[in-house]
Scaffold this motif. Sequence first.
Motif, PDB file in Angstrom:
ATOM      1  N   GLY A 126       0.735  -1.386   0.137  1.00  0.00           N
ATOM      2  CA  GLY A 126      -0.032   0.022  -0.072  1.00  0.00           C
ATOM      3  C   GLY A 126       0.825   1.402   0.155  1.00  0.00           C
ATOM      4  N   GLY A 127       2.207   1.023  -0.408  1.00  0.00           N
ATOM      5  CA  GLY A 127       2.931   2.360   0.067  1.00  0.00           C
ATOM      6  C   GLY A 127       3.432   2.854   1.259  1.00  0.00           C
ATOM      7  N   GLU A 128       2.961   2.091   2.369  1.00  0.00           N
ATOM      8  CA  GLU A 128       3.514   2.233   3.675  1.00  0.00           C
ATOM      9  C   GLU A 128       5.013   1.720   3.900  1.00  0.00           C
ATOM     10  OE1 GLU A 128       2.478   0.597   8.292  1.00  0.00           O
ATOM     11  OE2 GLU A 128       1.411  -0.098   6.481  1.00  0.00           O
ATOM     12  N   ARG A 129       5.695   2.559   4.588  1.00  0.00           N
ATOM     13  CA  ARG A 129       7.011   2.449   4.689  1.00  0.00           C
ATOM     14  C   ARG A 129       7.362   2.014   6.148  1.00  0.00           C
ATOM     15  NH1 ARG A 129      10.388   7.033   1.193  1.00  0.00           N
ATOM     16  NH2 ARG A 129       9.341   6.683  -0.646  1.00  0.00           N
ATOM     17  N   ARG A 130       7.997   1.080   6.317  1.00  0.00           N
ATOM     18  CA  ARG A 130       8.349   0.527   7.795  1.00  0.00           C
ATOM     19  C   ARG A 130       9.871  -0.208   7.719  1.00  0.00           C
ATOM     20  NH1 ARG A 130       6.980  -4.954   8.476  1.00  0.00           N
ATOM     21  NH2 ARG A 130       6.099  -5.879   6.469  1.00  0.00           N
ATOM     22  N   TYR A 131      10.557   0.093   8.921  1.00  0.00           N
ATOM     23  CA  TYR A 131      11.785  -0.359   9.155  1.00  0.00           C
ATOM     24  C   TYR A 131      11.634  -1.879   9.767  1.00  0.00           C
ATOM     25  CZ  TYR A 131      16.706  -0.796  10.417  1.00  0.00           C
ATOM     26  OH  TYR A 131      17.849  -1.210  10.742  1.00  0.00           O
ATOM     27  N   VAL A 132      12.367  -2.737   9.230  1.00  0.00           N
ATOM     28  CA  VAL A 132      12.246  -4.091   9.685  1.00  0.00           C
ATOM     29  C   VAL A 132      13.720  -4.661   9.977  1.00  0.00           C
ATOM     30  CG1 VAL A 132      10.005  -4.612   8.550  1.00  0.00           C
ATOM     31  CG2 VAL A 132      12.311  -5.305   7.338  1.00  0.00           C
ATOM     32  N   PRO A 133      13.900  -5.591  10.970  1.00  0.00           N
ATOM     33  CA  PRO A 133      15.322  -6.101  10.987  1.00  0.00           C
ATOM     34  C   PRO A 133      15.576  -7.047   9.781  1.00  0.00           C
ATOM     35  CG  PRO A 133      13.702  -6.680  12.984  1.00  0.00           C
ATOM     36  CD  PRO A 133      12.705  -5.993  12.013  1.00  0.00           C
ATOM     37  N   ILE A 134      17.101  -7.252   9.331  1.00  0.00           N
ATOM     38  CA  ILE A 134      17.662  -7.816   8.386  1.00  0.00           C
ATOM     39  C   ILE A 134      16.823  -9.316   8.358  1.00  0.00           C
ATOM     40  CG2 ILE A 134      19.376  -8.430   9.451  1.00  0.00           C
ATOM     41  CD1 ILE A 134      20.988  -8.093   7.033  1.00  0.00           C
ATOM     42  N   ALA A 135      16.486  -9.831   9.401  1.00  0.00           N
ATOM     43  CA  ALA A 135      16.194 -11.478   9.572  1.00  0.00           C
ATOM     44  C   ALA A 135      14.707 -11.510   8.818  1.00  0.00           C
ATOM     45  CB  ALA A 135      16.174 -11.728  10.849  1.00  0.00           C
ATOM     46  N   GLU A 136      14.124 -10.257   8.893  1.00  0.00           N
ATOM     47  CA  GLU A 136      12.453 -10.261   8.347  1.00  0.00           C
ATOM     48  C   GLU A 136      12.428  -9.997   6.900  1.00  0.00           C
ATOM     49  OE1 GLU A 136       9.860  -8.026  10.950  1.00  0.00           O
ATOM     50  OE2 GLU A 136      10.864  -9.039  12.771  1.00  0.00           O
ATOM     51  N   ILE A 137      13.534  -9.752   6.260  1.00  0.00           N
ATOM     52  CA  ILE A 137      13.424  -9.565   4.887  1.00  0.00           C
ATOM     53  C   ILE A 137      13.141 -10.578   4.137  1.00  0.00           C
ATOM     54  CG2 ILE A 137      14.607  -8.341   2.745  1.00  0.00           C
ATOM     55  CD1 ILE A 137      16.088  -6.778   4.874  1.00  0.00           C
ATOM     56  N   GLN A 138      12.246 -10.785   3.201  1.00  0.00           N
ATOM     57  CA  GLN A 138      11.729 -12.039   2.571  1.00  0.00           C
ATOM     58  C   GLN A 138      12.162 -11.573   1.095  1.00  0.00           C
ATOM     59  OE1 GLN A 138      11.051 -14.695   3.582  1.00  0.00           O
ATOM     60  NE2 GLN A 138      10.839 -14.097   5.863  1.00  0.00           N
ATOM     61  N   PRO A 139      12.442 -12.653  -0.021  1.00  0.00           N
ATOM     62  CA  PRO A 139      12.587 -12.449  -1.357  1.00  0.00           C
ATOM     63  C   PRO A 139      11.289 -11.751  -1.733  1.00  0.00           C
ATOM     64  CG  PRO A 139      13.470 -14.418  -0.452  1.00  0.00           C
ATOM     65  CD  PRO A 139      12.901 -13.845   0.561  1.00  0.00           C
ATOM     66  N   GLY A 140      11.589 -10.787  -2.790  1.00  0.00           N
ATOM     67  CA  GLY A 140      10.271 -10.042  -3.278  1.00  0.00           C
ATOM     68  C   GLY A 140      10.249  -8.624  -2.558  1.00  0.00           C
ATOM     69  N   ALA A 141      10.522  -8.543  -1.282  1.00  0.00           N
ATOM     70  CA  ALA A 141      10.268  -7.253  -0.707  1.00  0.00           C
ATOM     71  C   ALA A 141      10.897  -6.045  -1.206  1.00  0.00           C
ATOM     72  CB  ALA A 141      10.814  -7.416   0.888  1.00  0.00           C
TER      73      ALA A 141
END
Length: 763
Positions: free
Chosen positions: A259-274
């Motif tokens: 939806g265009g929302e920006r949020r900071y996530v830990p590196i371990a939570e980054i999934q392919p396609g993000a």
Amino acid sequence: MSCCAAGAEAALQMDGIQPVSADELRLASRDLGDGTRQTDLSVPGVHCGACIAAVEKTLSALPGVESARVNLSMKRVAVKWRALDETPPDLIGALDAIGYEAHLFSSATDEKDPELSRLIKALAVAGFSAMNIMLLSVSVWSGADAATRHAFHLISAALALPAVAYSGRIFYLSAWSVLRRGRTNMDVPISIGVSLAVGLSLYETYYNAPHAYFDAATSLLFFLLIGRTLDHVMRERARSAVAGLARLSPAGTTIIAEGGERRYVPIAEIQPGAMMLIAAGDRIPVDGVVVQGASELDCSLVTGESAPLRIGVGAKVQAGLMNLTGPLTIEATTRSENSFLAEMVRMMEAAEGGRARYRRLADRAAALYSPVVHTLALLTLIGWMVLTGDWHNSITIAIAVLIITCPCALGLAVPIVQVVAARRLFERGIMVKDGSALERLAEVDTVLFDKTGTLTLGTPRLINTGEIKPEALAIAAGMAAGSRHPMASAIASSTRRSTLEQRSFDAISEHPGLGIEARSGNDLYRLGRASWALDNGGDEADTDAVSISILAKNGRILARFAFEDSIRPGSLAAVNGLRQLGMSLGIISGDRAPSVEAVASALVVDDFRAGLLPADKVAHIAKAGASGGKVLMVGDGLNDAPALASAYVSMAPATAADIGRNAADFVFLKDNLSAVKEAVDIAHRAKVLIRQNFALAIGYNAIAVPVAVFGYVTPLVAAVAMSLSSVIVVANAMRLRSPQAAPAPADTSAVSGVSLRTAAAKP
């Protein structure tokens, strides 16, 4: 110095280990994709070959465990296991049962080093006590009367007992942690020797005898702690390379949600396609592809070049690279544990934990230490009692034997050299995936190269842009824009550097092995093989000299595109250097004969094979091995993976396909092929130093043990001799330095600029 021991803190916490649940262990493990998982445990009590053998043997015996590999420098064990009934094996419990505290490994690198602080404090206390007691001993040796001697011995006892209790706890707690489980380690005889020396000295002091050995006990601890501290610092230096790599990975990044929302996530939570938003000045957290924006990247981590690299939409980027100038939106293609940076860290760690033939030999010898030295000391005690009947002198000699026979030098002979060599290679941009590969590399006598992407850069360049009409170039660029084929990329990039606008089409499709087809209204365009693009099949005779692609409209030629490739920098210098070492050189390639012959001629390599399938390459390597040759294979492509895996030892550039990098033993990060020669040089020098260390360690014991057994060594002299042997081995390993990169004017001027107009099929 390398004596195995569970650390004091580990021992103190041994009984209070917090259990790790099966779910927590499973979540902390990494899925290897073939039904197995890998769990990394931190085992702070691992210090030497005997510890390594005990930990690996215990874990490997557990149901479901396929392998266990200890990294001595990282105090870490990597366990590969296959779940039985979805229940992971009890790894931590099994290690606790043999006296080793373990917990899940954390990659945090900003923590202080408590072990070094503990060692330095213990060293300071032992050193202060030893120096002062030595001054008092000098007075006694100078002929002090009985009253003065007794007073000095009492003062020495007052200094020695707190020092031995505080500084010696490192060895005592380690010895007790294994003795209470019915095992021994190298700290057991050290603890016995120190305790006997102090006990005998207290007895002598009580009866005001001429000699006491408080100086020997404290000096032994002092020298042992010097060695152990040096060993720890040495390994921390090696670990700093890994820690430096790990620090290049940010803690997290900003994700752009659907939806265009920006949020900071830990590196371990980054999934392919993000979709990741990388601002200027930030590092890229995981591998990905640029989908929006243009910027310059600091790629020195990957290529070794300090010049920024300009990138735009469609560019592939690796984790750890620094974004320098503009914001980028990047689509993640991997998880953090599978990124290029994580792979580099794993390769560096694996280089220190390899189980080479020499290292296994040293480990087996060190593992025999405790029973052998205890037996030898007991026999010495009994022998002198039988010969002289003097229990005092017999115990003194037995103490000296216990002290002087510590095989620290033997235990350090291989791992210290291996750690230093891995660090030197890392400094030269060469990653080692297995420490045993260093040993194998020093034994190779044949080097086989793949051509495209190895001896050449594998990036074709359009060379006849000026001969092509702008309209035809715009059509071809529009067709090639969506293709990942190297020649298509070369055509597309030729228009990105100009003001020419690419042509758009109603439909575009790619035909593997043939080319690209596009439709615009009633017109059919083809870009690729002449035999496919042209109605009359065309004449491809000239493709023996130049890589050719044809652009045709409705079966009639519009333009002819010619491409060239360039020899990888450093190729000639590397080939000449390997030839000077007496290596047999060859090129095995799947390309057509004229292109392979052009490269072989430029590099003055007489033995080359063209048109080989992957199975043919494997057969060629097997044939060389059957005749007694030990082959180093250098390749990069998907079709090179079987050859890389079947060779005695293998290398691949960092630009190689993932499967090629995984199959190789070494990965070099720079474009320059001189890394091959440098790796061979360092491997040869490491082999020489390992043999020298073995000779030093064996020579020391061959001389020192008989001298001690025959009663010519006091406990003090034994302590000094034992510690000096370990220091000498470490100092000898430190002589390994990376070779200086010699200038190669002939290579730079004559070969790097050579354009190899090699035959190819299509864009």
